[in-house]
Design a protein around this motif. Structure first.
Motif, short mmCIF file in Angstrom:
data_model
loop_
_atom_site.label_atom_id
_atom_site.label_comp_id
_atom_site.label_asym_id
_atom_site.label_seq_id
_atom_site.Cartn_x
_atom_site.Cartn_y
_atom_site.Cartn_z
N ARG A 42 10.57 5.85 -18.93
CA ARG A 42 11.50 5.12 -19.81
C ARG A 42 12.89 5.01 -19.17
O ARG A 42 13.51 3.96 -19.18
CB ARG A 42 11.58 5.89 -21.13
N VAL A 43 13.35 6.11 -18.62
CA VAL A 43 14.65 6.12 -17.95
C VAL A 43 14.65 5.14 -16.78
O VAL A 43 15.60 4.38 -16.59
CB VAL A 43 15.00 7.55 -17.47
N ARG B 90 16.90 1.89 -16.21
CA ARG B 90 17.73 1.80 -14.99
C ARG B 90 17.50 0.47 -14.30
O ARG B 90 18.44 -0.20 -13.89
CB ARG B 90 17.41 2.96 -14.05
N TYR C 168 22.18 2.22 -18.15
CA TYR C 168 22.25 3.63 -17.79
C TYR C 168 22.54 4.48 -19.02
O TYR C 168 23.48 4.20 -19.76
CB TYR C 168 23.31 3.85 -16.71
N LEU C 169 21.73 5.50 -19.21
CA LEU C 169 21.90 6.34 -20.39
C LEU C 169 23.31 6.93 -20.46
O LEU C 169 23.88 7.06 -21.54
CB LEU C 169 20.86 7.47 -20.38
N ILE C 170 23.84 7.27 -19.30
CA ILE C 170 25.19 7.85 -19.25
C ILE C 170 26.21 6.88 -19.84
O ILE C 170 27.10 7.27 -20.61
CB ILE C 170 25.56 8.17 -17.77
N MET D 240 25.93 6.84 -23.55
CA MET D 240 26.52 8.04 -24.12
C MET D 240 28.05 7.98 -24.08
O MET D 240 28.72 8.39 -25.01
CB MET D 240 25.98 9.29 -23.42
#
Lengths: 141, 141, 141, 141
Positions: free
Chosen positions: D32-33, D37, D42-44, D47
Motif C-alpha cells: 500500500r505504501v 509512493r 507520501y504518508l509523511i 501527516m
C-alpha cells in the motif's frame, strides 16, 4: 563486507516517530542470512541436518534514529568463525548519505536440535563459510 | 529489583521452536516501563513535556531458550541514573524453576523531541526515579 | 465468553501514536490460546500428535485506537466448532470504560503436519472444546 | 495492479514452520505504501498536513503457507477511492510459481490527527491517487 539494502516499514516505527530499537536485531538477521546464503550455506539445510544455531549474545549501539521509509544499508562481516560458533558484526547506514545509524554484534552457537548440546558443524559447511569469509574480507586468511 | 510476570505468546516463537531473540528486548522494555510507572513516572508525561528517551545501547546474553506458553519473570534494576540517562539491567527467568533464560542491559538517553539534543529531565521526575531506585534496591543510596 | 486482560506494549505503537493494526491479530491469538488452555487443550499436545492449525481466515474491524499503556480486555467466543475447524469471534475493549476498540474473527483449520492435509482432531480433544464451549456460552448446546 | 517483491524473514516464521498470519497485514502495508509512493503521495506529507489514515477494516484469506526465505510477490490494487477513504485489495504470491498464498483487503479512513474526525484529503492528493489508479488499472475511469 556484504551489504544489503532495504526500506524501513511503517510497522517498524513507534510512537517516538522512529524505528523501534528491537527491529535492528531483525535487520542484523537479514544480513546474516544473506551472508550465509551467498556463502552457499542455507539455514534450512542446517536444520534438516539436525542443527540449530541459537543466538547466545546480541548487542547494538544506536547512533541516529532510522525513520519510516528510509532506505537503509545493512553491512555484515563475519568476524569470528569456528565449527561451533559464528560472530558477526554489523553496521546499519542510511543509504542517502552513508551516515551510521547503528553498530552491533551477534554470536550464534551451533547446537543439536535433538538435545540442545553444542555441536560441530560438518566440514563442508564450515569450509564454505570460511572460503566466503576469506573472499569477502579480501584477506588471505 | 522489580519483577513482572508474563507468558510467551505464540507469535513470539520462530521455526526453531523457541522465542526469537529480538523479543527479549521487548520484554526488557515492558519491565522498564513498569519500573518507571511504579516510580510514578509516565512516558506519556515525559513525551508531553517534549522529551523522548531513545535507547542508545542494548545487549542481551541468552542462556536458555524460552518456549511457547512459558511463564516468565522479567526482573529489572535501575543501575545507573542521571538527569540525562538511565541504565537498566534485566534478568529473564522461567517462572517454574527460576532458571535464568537471559540477562541484558539497556541505556536510554533523554533528548528533546524538538531537535534531538541531549536534555536534562526536570528535577521532580529525576527525584521520583531516584527515590524509587533507593527504595527498590533496599539501599541508602 | 472468556476475557483476558493485558496492557498495550510500547513496541506495539506506531508513528501515528496508536497501536499498529496488525497487533490485534496477535491479541486475538492470545485470547484463543487461553480459551483452549481453559478447555484443557494445549497447542503443544496437538502439535506433538502431529496436528497443526493454520489460520485460514482472519478479519478485524477497528472502531477506536488503542494507545500505549492502555489496559485492554480481549474477549473470546468459540462460535463454530467441528473436528476439522474452529471459528472464534473477538472483541477488544478498553478496560477503563469497556468501550469497543475492535471486533474480529478467525478461522483455524486442523491439518496434519506431515502432509498438510485437512485432519479430524481426536474425539477426546474435540469433546473438551465442545464441553468448554457449552459451559462458557451458558447454553445447552 | 502494482507488484513488489520481498523475501520472508526468519523472524516472520513461527513454531509451525510457516509465516505467522499477522505478518501478511504488514506485507499488505508495504504494498500500500509503495502504491501511494508511486502515485506521488507520501504518508509523511499527509501527516505533516495533519492527516492520519487509520485502518478501519482488514481481512485476509490464507491459501497456502509462506515459508522462511521464500521470495514473495505482493500485488496491490486500489479498488475504492474517495476523499475520505481508500480500499485496497491484495494478493500475495510465491515468486517461484505464482501460486497464491493469501488474498486480502484493507480500508483506510482519512482523519484529522487533531481530533480524530473524518476528513476529506486535499484535492491535489486525491487527484494523484485517482490518476495513478486509472493508469495502473489500465481503465478509463
Amino acid at each position: 563486507m556484504l551489504v544489503i539494502k532495504d526500506r524501513v516499514r511503517f510497522v517498524e516505527t513507534d510512537m517516538m516517530n522512529v524505528v523501534h530499537h528491537s527491529n535492528y536485531f531483525q535487520w542484523f538477521e537479514m544480513g546474516r542470512v544473506e551472508y550465509m546464503r551467498q556463502a552457499g550455506v542455507y539455514l534450512i539445510d542446517l536444520m534438516n541436518l539436525g542443527y540449530v544455531f541459537p543466538i547466545t549474545d546480541a548487542r547494538c549501539s544506536y547512533k541516529k534514529s532510522a525513520k519510516f521509509d528510509d532506505e537503509i544499508l545493512i553491512c555484515v562481516d563475519l568476524i569470528e568463525l569456528s565449527r561451533v560458533k559464528m560472530v558477526y558484526a554489523y553496521k546499519v547506514k542510511l543509504a542517502s548519505d552513508y551516515s551510521i545509524l547503528a553498530e552491533g554484534l551477534t554470536q550464534n552457537l551451533f547446537t543439536k536440535v535433538a538435545d540442545g548440546s553444542v555441536a560441530r558443524i560438518p566440514t563442508a559447511i564450515y569450509e564454505k563459510l570460511k572460503a566466503f569469509h576469506t573472499l569477502n574480507s579480501g584477506g588471505t586468511d
